[in-house]
Write a protein that holds these residues in place. Structure first.
Motif, PDB file in Angstrom:
ATOM      1  N   GLU A  94       0.806  -1.217   0.000  1.00  0.00           N
ATOM      2  CA  GLU A  94       0.000   0.000   0.000  1.00  0.00           C
ATOM      3  C   GLU A  94       0.846   1.277   0.000  1.00  0.00           C
ATOM      4  OE1 GLU A  94      -3.192  -0.308  -0.463  1.00  0.00           O
ATOM      5  OE2 GLU A  94      -2.921  -2.474  -0.394  1.00  0.00           O
ATOM      6  N   PRO A  95       0.343   2.356  -0.609  1.00  0.00           N
ATOM      7  CA  PRO A  95       1.045   3.646  -0.587  1.00  0.00           C
ATOM      8  C   PRO A  95       1.169   4.172   0.836  1.00  0.00           C
ATOM      9  CG  PRO A  95      -0.748   3.649  -2.197  1.00  0.00           C
ATOM     10  CD  PRO A  95      -0.921   2.421  -1.362  1.00  0.00           C
ATOM     11  N   THR A  96       2.083   5.096   1.032  1.00  0.00           N
ATOM     12  CA  THR A  96       2.245   5.744   2.337  1.00  0.00           C
ATOM     13  C   THR A  96       2.398   7.243   2.147  1.00  0.00           C
ATOM     14  OG1 THR A  96       3.684   5.952   4.277  1.00  0.00           O
ATOM     15  CG2 THR A  96       4.724   5.261   2.230  1.00  0.00           C
ATOM     16  N   SER A  97       1.927   8.007   3.117  1.00  0.00           N
ATOM     17  CA  SER A  97       2.056   9.467   3.056  1.00  0.00           C
ATOM     18  C   SER A  97       3.346   9.941   3.703  1.00  0.00           C
ATOM     19  CB  SER A  97       0.859  10.129   3.751  1.00  0.00           C
ATOM     20  OG  SER A  97       0.804   9.738   5.122  1.00  0.00           O
ATOM     21  N   TYR A  98       4.157   9.009   4.201  1.00  0.00           N
ATOM     22  CA  TYR A  98       5.406   9.365   4.865  1.00  0.00           C
ATOM     23  C   TYR A  98       6.573   9.359   3.887  1.00  0.00           C
ATOM     24  CZ  TYR A  98       2.751   8.637   9.142  1.00  0.00           C
ATOM     25  OH  TYR A  98       1.804   8.724  10.134  1.00  0.00           O
ATOM     26  N   GLU A  99       7.663  10.029   4.272  1.00  0.00           N
ATOM     27  CA  GLU A  99       8.845  10.110   3.429  1.00  0.00           C
ATOM     28  C   GLU A  99       9.426   8.724   3.156  1.00  0.00           C
ATOM     29  OE1 GLU A  99      11.486  12.716   5.470  1.00  0.00           O
ATOM     30  OE2 GLU A  99      10.460  14.525   4.801  1.00  0.00           O
ATOM     31  N   PHE A 100      10.142   8.610   2.033  1.00  0.00           N
ATOM     32  CA  PHE A 100      10.655   7.307   1.594  1.00  0.00           C
ATOM     33  C   PHE A 100      11.638   6.677   2.571  1.00  0.00           C
ATOM     34  CE2 PHE A 100      13.438  10.546  -0.190  1.00  0.00           C
ATOM     35  CZ  PHE A 100      14.710  10.053   0.057  1.00  0.00           C
ATOM     36  N   ASN A 101      12.321   7.499   3.389  1.00  0.00           N
ATOM     37  CA  ASN A 101      13.307   6.946   4.326  1.00  0.00           C
ATOM     38  C   ASN A 101      12.821   6.992   5.772  1.00  0.00           C
ATOM     39  OD1 ASN A 101      13.433   9.684   4.710  1.00  0.00           O
ATOM     40  ND2 ASN A 101      15.657   9.843   4.534  1.00  0.00           N
ATOM     41  N   ILE A 234       5.012  -5.566 -10.543  1.00  0.00           N
ATOM     42  CA  ILE A 234       5.944  -4.437 -10.567  1.00  0.00           C
ATOM     43  C   ILE A 234       5.281  -3.179 -11.118  1.00  0.00           C
ATOM     44  CG2 ILE A 234       8.018  -3.535 -11.701  1.00  0.00           C
ATOM     45  CD1 ILE A 234       9.206  -6.364 -11.446  1.00  0.00           C
ATOM     46  N   VAL A 235       4.587  -3.298 -12.237  1.00  0.00           N
ATOM     47  CA  VAL A 235       3.973  -2.121 -12.864  1.00  0.00           C
ATOM     48  C   VAL A 235       2.855  -1.557 -11.994  1.00  0.00           C
ATOM     49  CG1 VAL A 235       2.707  -1.276 -14.887  1.00  0.00           C
ATOM     50  CG2 VAL A 235       4.643  -2.835 -15.191  1.00  0.00           C
ATOM     51  N   SER A 236       2.068  -2.428 -11.375  1.00  0.00           N
ATOM     52  CA  SER A 236       0.997  -1.930 -10.505  1.00  0.00           C
ATOM     53  C   SER A 236       1.571  -1.232  -9.271  1.00  0.00           C
ATOM     54  CB  SER A 236       0.063  -3.065 -10.095  1.00  0.00           C
ATOM     55  OG  SER A 236       0.739  -4.053  -9.335  1.00  0.00           O
ATOM     56  N   GLN A 237       2.684  -1.736  -8.730  1.00  0.00           N
ATOM     57  CA  GLN A 237       3.312  -1.083  -7.581  1.00  0.00           C
ATOM     58  C   GLN A 237       3.953   0.240  -7.988  1.00  0.00           C
ATOM     59  OE1 GLN A 237       3.853  -3.315  -3.883  1.00  0.00           O
ATOM     60  NE2 GLN A 237       2.112  -2.262  -4.770  1.00  0.00           N
ATOM     61  N   MET A 238       4.462   0.317  -9.214  1.00  0.00           N
ATOM     62  CA  MET A 238       4.968   1.594  -9.724  1.00  0.00           C
ATOM     63  C   MET A 238       3.842   2.624  -9.769  1.00  0.00           C
ATOM     64  SD  MET A 238       7.451   0.291 -12.835  1.00  0.00           S
ATOM     65  CE  MET A 238       7.898   1.933 -13.422  1.00  0.00           C
ATOM     66  N   ALA A 239       2.681   2.198 -10.217  1.00  0.00           N
ATOM     67  CA  ALA A 239       1.543   3.114 -10.324  1.00  0.00           C
ATOM     68  C   ALA A 239       1.108   3.629  -8.956  1.00  0.00           C
ATOM     69  CB  ALA A 239       0.379   2.425 -11.032  1.00  0.00           C
ATOM     70  N   SER A 240       1.051   2.734  -7.972  1.00  0.00           N
ATOM     71  CA  SER A 240       0.493   3.112  -6.667  1.00  0.00           C
ATOM     72  C   SER A 240       1.529   3.697  -5.708  1.00  0.00           C
ATOM     73  CB  SER A 240      -0.186   1.910  -6.009  1.00  0.00           C
ATOM     74  OG  SER A 240       0.738   0.857  -5.792  1.00  0.00           O
ATOM     75  N   CYS A 241       2.796   3.313  -5.857  1.00  0.00           N
ATOM     76  CA  CYS A 241       3.793   3.669  -4.840  1.00  0.00           C
ATOM     77  C   CYS A 241       5.102   4.225  -5.397  1.00  0.00           C
ATOM     78  CB  CYS A 241       4.139   2.437  -3.995  1.00  0.00           C
ATOM     79  SG  CYS A 241       2.728   1.542  -3.322  1.00  0.00           S
ATOM     80  N   GLY A 242       5.226   4.371  -6.702  1.00  0.00           N
ATOM     81  CA  GLY A 242       6.526   4.644  -7.307  1.00  0.00           C
ATOM     82  C   GLY A 242       7.085   6.035  -7.166  1.00  0.00           C
ATOM     83  N   MET A 243       6.248   7.000  -6.788  1.00  0.00           N
ATOM     84  CA  MET A 243       6.715   8.392  -6.704  1.00  0.00           C
ATOM     85  C   MET A 243       6.662   8.902  -5.260  1.00  0.00           C
ATOM     86  SD  MET A 243       7.618   9.022  -9.818  1.00  0.00           S
ATOM     87  CE  MET A 243       7.731  10.805 -10.006  1.00  0.00           C
ATOM     88  N   TYR A 244       7.058   8.023  -4.346  1.00  0.00           N
ATOM     89  CA  TYR A 244       7.111   8.362  -2.927  1.00  0.00           C
ATOM     90  C   TYR A 244       5.745   8.822  -2.423  1.00  0.00           C
ATOM     91  CZ  TYR A 244      12.093   8.281  -4.124  1.00  0.00           C
ATOM     92  OH  TYR A 244      13.324   7.909  -4.586  1.00  0.00           O
ATOM     93  N   GLU A 245       5.717   9.778  -1.506  1.00  0.00           N
ATOM     94  CA  GLU A 245       4.432  10.199  -0.932  1.00  0.00           C
ATOM     95  C   GLU A 245       3.621  11.067  -1.895  1.00  0.00           C
ATOM     96  OE1 GLU A 245       7.481  13.061   1.041  1.00  0.00           O
ATOM     97  OE2 GLU A 245       7.442  11.082   0.102  1.00  0.00           O
TER      98      GLU A 245
END
Length: 310
Positions: A94-101, A234-245
């Motif tokens: 799942e996506p997250t609203s927190y920073e990548f690190n 991989i592609v679905s995770q790129m769509a939902s989570c690939g650009m950080y928050e």
């Protein structure tokens, strides 16, 4: 992108000119000292179609470290070495609203494989004799899928990142303390950072993306380079989570599954059509290339690439 080659080229060049309004905006990543040595105004773009047609602009042969785009490779290798269920019992989706690190999106597992905690987890699931062997496997995956043997470990980036990776070290040890993996945290972190330090250019990166867009099949052959079931993940995770928050808003604006890295690179996928790689080192506050995002938004409109309205 149903235009002849000359029209595609004209629209791409027009889009590049429009994206120049983003020049000078954002800052180069500073927490990895070696990244401060890059030319902040470097620009490169490559588009590779699933039929092998290519378009290159700017400093297309310029080498850069792929940084968090390597999280795709970590996930790919983990899914190759383990079942989907085994991987996703240790990392979420799942996506997250927190920073990548951030350490916050780690409960019983990291939120997704495209934040640092998630990629450190997937790195722990890659099999091999030792760190060297595991990294060679990851690098070989990239060479195979990108269609180039030029990719290498950028030692200066790797050493710079290892020396300053206090936050990532904390994440690795925290994951170990929660029993998410049993491996040596130092070795897992070493592998993760080596993958981030893979050097490539937009030409090879767009070819890598085109294979993903082609359901995992090679562009010049019928060989299945990546199982379609793994490509789908991989592609679905790129769509939902690939650009950080910023992933949700980016998907609304651009409409292409994408993965960014703090070097300033972004890889975008249009399933069934093409892979796009852009490199521009100035970043916004979420760690995404300012001009890269702007250009992809323009290209999405100019070439009709938004997967939700095509």
């Amino acid at each position: 992108m149903f235009f002849d080659r000359n029209e595609i080229d004209r629209r791409i060049r027009q889009s590049i000119v429009k994206s120049e309004r983003a020049i000078g905006k954002g800052e180069v990543a500073s927490y990895i000292p070696e990244l401060l040595n890059v030319d902040s105004d470097t620009f490169a773009l490559a588009i590779t179609s699933t039929t092998g047609d290519t378009y290159y602009y700017g400093e297309a042969d310029k080498e850069f470290s792929i940084q968090s785009i390597s999280k795709i490779l970590d996930l790919l290798a983990a899914l190759h070495d383990n079942t989907i269920e085994e991987v996703y019992t240790k990392v979420g989706s799942e996506p997250t609203s927190y920073e990548f690190n951030s350490l916050v999106p780690i409960t019983d597992r990291a939120a997704n494989p495209f934040i640092n905690a998630g990629a450190i987890t997937t790195s722990s699931m890659i099999r091999g004799l030792d760190v060297d062997d595991k990294f060679e496997r990851v690098l070989d995956y990239y060479k195979l899928i990108s269609g180039s043997d030029k990719a290498r470990l950028m030692k200066d980036i790797y050493e710079s990142e290892m020396e300053t990776s206090v936050r990532n070290k904390a994440i690795a040890y925290y994951l170990k303390s929660k029993g998410i993996f049993d491996e040596n945290p130092e070795e897992v972190l070493d592998l993760y950072i080596r993958s981030c330090s893979i050097g490539s250019n937009v030409k090879d990166l767009s070819h890598f993306g085109a294979v993903l867009a082609n359901k995992g099949y090679g562009l010049n052959e019928t060989k299945d380079l990546i199982p379609e079931s793994i490509v789908s993940i991989i592609v679905s995770q790129m769509a939902s989570c690939g650009m950080y928050e910023n992933s949700g808003r980016y998907l609304m604006d651009v409409g292409m599954p994408s993965k960014s890295g703090v070097s300033g690179a972004i890889l975008a996928i249009v399933p069934g059509l093409c892979g796009i790689a852009v490199y521009s080192p100035r970043l916004d506050k979420t760690g995404n290339s300012v001009r890269g995002k702007e250009l992809l938004k323009i290209l999405s409109y100019e070439l009709d690439l938004n997967i939700f309205v095509r």
